[in-house]
Write a protein that holds these residues in place. Sequence first.
Motif, short mmCIF file in Angstrom:
data_model
loop_
_atom_site.label_atom_id
_atom_site.label_comp_id
_atom_site.label_asym_id
_atom_site.label_seq_id
_atom_site.Cartn_x
_atom_site.Cartn_y
_atom_site.Cartn_z
N GLY A 33 -15.61 34.66 -7.44
CA GLY A 33 -16.14 33.45 -6.83
C GLY A 33 -15.09 32.37 -6.69
N GLY A 34 -14.24 32.21 -7.72
CA GLY A 34 -13.19 31.21 -7.64
C GLY A 34 -12.17 31.52 -6.57
N THR A 82 -20.35 27.53 -1.88
CA THR A 82 -21.39 28.52 -2.22
C THR A 82 -20.80 29.68 -3.00
OG1 THR A 82 -22.56 27.93 -0.19
CG2 THR A 82 -23.22 29.96 -1.27
N SER A 83 -19.57 30.09 -2.65
CA SER A 83 -18.92 31.19 -3.37
C SER A 83 -18.62 30.80 -4.81
CB SER A 83 -17.63 31.58 -2.64
OG SER A 83 -17.89 32.05 -1.33
N ILE A 84 -18.08 29.60 -5.01
CA ILE A 84 -17.77 29.17 -6.38
C ILE A 84 -19.05 29.00 -7.19
CG2 ILE A 84 -16.80 27.31 -7.78
CD1 ILE A 84 -14.77 26.83 -5.61
N GLY A 85 -20.05 28.32 -6.62
CA GLY A 85 -21.30 28.12 -7.34
C GLY A 85 -21.99 29.42 -7.68
N LEU A 143 -21.66 37.49 -2.72
CA LEU A 143 -20.23 37.43 -3.01
C LEU A 143 -19.48 38.56 -2.33
CD1 LEU A 143 -20.24 36.48 -6.80
CD2 LEU A 143 -19.62 35.03 -4.87
N ILE A 144 -20.08 39.73 -2.27
CA ILE A 144 -19.43 40.85 -1.59
C ILE A 144 -19.29 40.56 -0.09
CG2 ILE A 144 -19.66 43.29 -0.98
CD1 ILE A 144 -21.02 43.71 -3.69
N LEU A 145 -20.35 40.03 0.53
CA LEU A 145 -20.29 39.70 1.95
C LEU A 145 -19.27 38.59 2.21
CD1 LEU A 145 -24.09 39.79 2.90
CD2 LEU A 145 -22.34 41.53 3.36
N VAL A 188 -13.74 36.89 4.20
CA VAL A 188 -12.38 36.45 3.89
C VAL A 188 -11.37 37.52 4.28
CG1 VAL A 188 -10.81 35.90 1.99
CG2 VAL A 188 -13.08 34.87 2.07
N MET A 189 -11.68 38.77 4.03
CA MET A 189 -10.74 39.86 4.34
C MET A 189 -10.48 39.97 5.83
SD MET A 189 -12.08 42.82 1.72
CE MET A 189 -11.06 44.06 2.52
#
Length: 298
Positions: free
Chosen positions: A25-26, A53-56, A227-229, A234-235
């Motif tokens: 997430g970070g 949203t990813s970090i939270g 998180l996977i999505l 990002v990729m």
Amino acid sequence: MQGTVDGFSYGVVTPVAAFLMACLGGALGLRCTTRSLRHRDSFKAGWLALGSTSIGTGIWTMHFIAMMGFTVERAPIDYDRPITFASLAVAIVMVGIGIFIVGYRGATALTLVTGGTITGLGVATMHYLGMAGMRLPGRIEYDTLTVALSVVIAVVAATTALWAAVSVHGFLASLGASLVMGVAVSGMHYTAMAAVSVHLHAASAAPTGATTGSMLLPMLIGPAVFLILAAVVVMFDPLLVMGDPDWQRPPARSPYRPGVPAPRHVPGYGRPADGTARSGGRGFRRSVPRGGHGSQDW
């Protein structure tokens, strides 16, 4: 009566898994925030929202994976679903406020401290709100000084994460920053759990303890899938993964303007270092101003 608390009933499995989720997430949040700051386009708000949203989500998932290893002897544990998911919303909103402050107000010392404080308090609120959703036959008490220490760790970790988001560039540097963030978030969690003591109601104590893995696992599926999505998104953006490639960077500007000839060095034979003419030998040499035909011997 005093309940026997065990925070590592699965050994190192839950701490390691929780640490990895916090790092994921970070890392996603840091790369999305960096993308929004370095490339100011119409999707800036979208990248900031995805990063927060990813970090939270990563912090919330880390917390409840770690809680899968938390057991109290002779006490079954359950969780109140509305309060549990409310803690996820608090984490996302508070982290988002901090990230948007830095994203739109700049990376000044004041914005970093303000955003980091809000984000850190959001992380601490998420933790203790999630603990408030725990249901067991007894009451949970906290050591005040240890709770205060956990809040300080959360604020420092959040401020450091925001600083890394605006200061650290490149994939490897961001990876290192995300590992540091994972250590800080995990440290905050287990510091907060060290403040916990459980007092059971004697009449309602169960003969055996109950693990919470089967109760928490269904609630973790949705955030883990998100998180996977997010990682897939990002990729597929090379600017997020690798940063700006060298061949896309603008070339260094030449010190000379187009159309203006570069100054020509004319050796001054027989001229002293101070530039004055002198006699002797073949004579002296006179320099002709720019636009002439070089130097002339007399």
